[in-house]
Structure formats: C-alpha cells, structure tokens
Design an enzyme around this catalytic site. Structure first.
Site, short mmCIF file in Angstrom:
data_model
loop_
_atom_site.label_atom_id
_atom_site.label_comp_id
_atom_site.label_asym_id
_atom_site.label_seq_id
_atom_site.Cartn_x
_atom_site.Cartn_y
_atom_site.Cartn_z
N ARG A 244 0.82 -1.21 0.00
CA ARG A 244 0.00 0.00 0.00
C ARG A 244 0.86 1.26 0.00
O ARG A 244 0.50 2.25 -0.63
CB ARG A 244 -0.95 -0.03 1.20
CG ARG A 244 -2.10 -1.00 1.02
CD ARG A 244 -2.86 -1.31 2.29
NE ARG A 244 -3.96 -2.24 2.00
CZ ARG A 244 -4.66 -2.89 2.91
NH1 ARG A 244 -4.40 -2.71 4.20
NH2 ARG A 244 -5.62 -3.73 2.55
N GLU A 364 -5.05 -3.52 -3.90
CA GLU A 364 -4.33 -3.39 -2.62
C GLU A 364 -5.28 -2.91 -1.52
O GLU A 364 -4.87 -2.29 -0.55
CB GLU A 364 -3.15 -2.40 -2.75
CG GLU A 364 -2.13 -2.77 -3.81
CD GLU A 364 -1.15 -3.83 -3.36
OE1 GLU A 364 -1.21 -4.23 -2.19
OE2 GLU A 364 -0.34 -4.26 -4.18
N THR A 366 -9.62 -1.66 -1.37
CA THR A 366 -10.40 -0.52 -1.86
C THR A 366 -10.32 0.65 -0.87
O THR A 366 -9.92 0.48 0.29
CB THR A 366 -11.88 -0.90 -2.03
OG1 THR A 366 -12.43 -1.23 -0.74
CG2 THR A 366 -12.04 -2.10 -2.97
#
Length: 384
Positions: A244, A364, A366
C-alpha cells in the site's frame, strides 16, 4: 531510511532518465498493442528493477521503504503498466517469501525474482471473495506429504506469465475466518493449474490479469510458506502494508506527471486572448493538484520512514493508500478538464491516465477497506 545518499541519487537519476527516454516515448505503443516490448522488459532486468526490494543477499538491491518510495515516485511518471510488470516481484509476489518464507524457499525463488528470470504473482482474490480476504474458499487438503488444491482465483496480476503464485488457500475448513487460511508457493507449471482468458480492462493496457484455476493441483508440503498452517492471512496483511505504501508512492508520481501535462498544455494553449494558465479558474485547478500531490508525497515519506524504523504502520499505510489513490483520481479529472475537449481524445496522455488511475482506488484494498482499517485501528489504539 536512506543508507547511502550518493548511491541512491545515482539510482534515482538512472531510473528517471530511463522513464523519460525509454518508457514515456513507448506509452502509446503499449496502449495500442496491449503489450510491453520484450526489449523494454530486458532493460528493466538489466537495471535491477525486478529486485528493488529483494534483499541484497538474494541478489536484489535491498532498498529500504523510503528508498523504494523515492524510486516509485519516478516510476509513476509513466504508464502504470511498465511498473506493473515488475511490481509483483518487488511487492506482493516476493514479500511473503521475504517476510515469512523458509530459508529453502528464499534460496529457491528470490534470486531468480531479483533478476526477473521468473515472475511472481499473488493469488488472493476469488470470484466471491475480494475485500473480505478472510473468507477465502480455495481449499488445500493435506494428503500425506502433499496438499491438494482446488479453487479459482480472479483478477490475478501478471498471472499470464507468472512462474510462481503466492497462493492463499483454506487448510482448515472448520475455521471459517482468517485463521483457517494458509499461504503456499505454487509453481505455475504444476499439473492441475489452468488460466482463464486475459481480462479486458478499462485501462492499464499492457498490464495483464486473468483467472487462475486449480483442479486437484498437488503441491509438496514444503510449499507451505514458513512451514506452518494458519498463517496465510497474517502473511497477506503484512505484505499489503508494504504494498500500500508502494502504490501510494506510484499514485503521487502519476499525479505529478498529470500536473506536468496539464501545466504544459495550459501554458501553450490560448483562450480569450491569453494563455489558459493566466485564467484564475485554471490556476485554481493547478494549485489544488499541486498541493494535494505534495501532501501525498509528504505522507508517504513519513510513513516509509516510520516503517524503516520498525514502527507499526498499518494505520499510516492505509491513510496513504486512501488519500493518494483518491487524490490522483481528482488530479486526473482536473487534468482532463484543463485540456478541455482535447482531454477526451486518446492522442493526449491525460485521457489514458484518466482511465489508468481508476484502478488505484480498488486494488491493494479498496478505499472503503482503508477507511475500515483506519477506523478499527483507531479504536484499538484507544483501548491500549
């Protein structure tokens, strides 16, 4: 954490020139052919881009999170498809092995991932399981020294040319939650594995996804990551924290490219007797985009430094992903608006990027999943 500023500066300069001189000129070709040229992939391998985050002892560059984020900013200045081809080797395709793999697993896969000899892919999402990652239905049943795997994975990035899948499967059918999920390293040539047809996507042409179908596929027990059942979900979550941050940095890079495109157009195009950039409403859109991109860059750098310092950054990683993915969507929308009718024409890069960036708010985790993670972590921290 920056270990050697001179070495890092040289790397960033090399990557930046590669992006500007080799990748940007080929963007339209990739979009039209839905394929990254072989010679470009080879150049990426030679530059070490497939092993950015893989430890040096396994043949990679071993970049820290801060260093990786700085490289991702540069890579974001071109079509996301270029980054995607080697992104899984640096992120979700390799990080599970790096974090939780056995020594044998690391020695077998990581050196070849670092060179780009093999492509790793992360098989988590299923037809009925996306955001609710703990509800994986793909099964892995122990049979002597093997596991028999059955199930279907969906939207799996780089699956058409993957050599190994980091697979999430349920090893304990009596445990319905995340604790029943384990992680496996499954070679793509394993009998019983087949691929669906490549997905036709809204954007990111040149980056390919498809279904991966497991029908009585047998893998050795040694394929279990870390050699322990029930750790797969935890592995996935640790992998996603780093992923992320990486995607957030890419979002910032793309936003900066879009701002460059919008600013260049605004300073060249005239309306009502003066350049677009002299109109205050255009200036407002440019200024908002610049401020938001700067905020995103600052967030990513702070979170990356915290991660390098060994701090827990689950909340910060989700904050970055939420803000940066939404931010680049707003920047893309403004860039198209500044271009006017030209922004809707495919010969201008902003039209392609407008479609490309929509995916950042979905994979990765929502934006809604990031909100849930952030809020839950806040509540936990209050109780600690």
């Amino acid at each position: 954490m920056i270990r050697d500023q001179e070495t890092l500066s040289s790397l960033l300069d090399t990557v930046g020139r590669f992006v500007r001189e080799r990748l940007v000129p080929r963007e339209q070709e990739v979009a039209e052919n839905d394929r990254i040229p072989d010679e470009i992939v080879q150049e990426m391998k030679e530059l070490g881009l497939f092993g950015l985050s893989i430890p040096e002892e396994h043949g990679g560059l071993g970049l820290t999170m801060e260093e990786e984020a700085l490289v991702a900013f540069e890579l974001g200045h071109t079509s996301p498809a270029f980054r995607s081809i080697m992104g899984t080797n640096n992120g979700i395709g390799s990080q599970g092995i790096i974090m939780d793999g056995t020594d044998e697993q690391k020695e077998r896969y990581l050196p070849r991932m670092a060179t780009g000899e093999i492509i790793g892919s992360f098989a988590l999402t299923e037809p009925d399981v996306g955001s609710d990652a703990g509800s994986v239905k793909t099964s892995a049943v122990r049979d002597g020294d093997e596991y028999i795997i059955n199930g279907t994975k969906r939207y799996i990035t780089n699956a058409p040319y993957a050599s190994v899948f980091t697979l999430m499967a349920r090893t304990n059918p009596d445990e319905k939650g995340a604790a029943g999920v384990s992680a496996f390293l499954v070679d793509a040539n394993t009998p019983g594995i087949s691929l669906g047809k490549p997905d036709k996507k809204m954007g990111q042409s040149g980056s390919h996804t498809c279904d991966v179908i497991f029908e009585d596929a047998r893998v050795p027990a040694s394929a279990l990551i870390g050699g322990k059942e029930g750790q797969g979900f935890k592995t996935a979550m640790k992998v996603l924290d780093r992923g992320r941050l990486h995607i957030s940095a890419v979002c910032v890079g793309v936003a900066e490219r879009l701002i460059d495109e919008a600013l260049r157009f605004a300073t060249e195009r005239k309306q009502f007797g003066k350049h677009l950039s002299e109109h205050q409403l255009i200036q407002a859109m440019l200024a908002d985009s610049k401020a938001e991109a700067f905020a995103g860059r600052s967030m990513v750098m702070e979170a990356a430094r915290k991660k390098d310092n060994g701090e827990r950054v689950s909340t910060e990683a989700s904050c970055c992903k939420l803000f940066c993915a939404e931010m680049v969507g707003r920047v893309a929308d403004r860039a198209v608006q500044i271009h006017g009718g030209a922004g809707y024409i495919s010969e201008y890069p902003v039209e392609r990027f407008y479609r490309d960036v929509r995916l950042f708010r979905l994979y990765e985790g929502t934006s809604q999943i990031q909100q849930i993670v952030i809020a839950r972590n806040m509540a936990k921290e209050l109780q600690e």
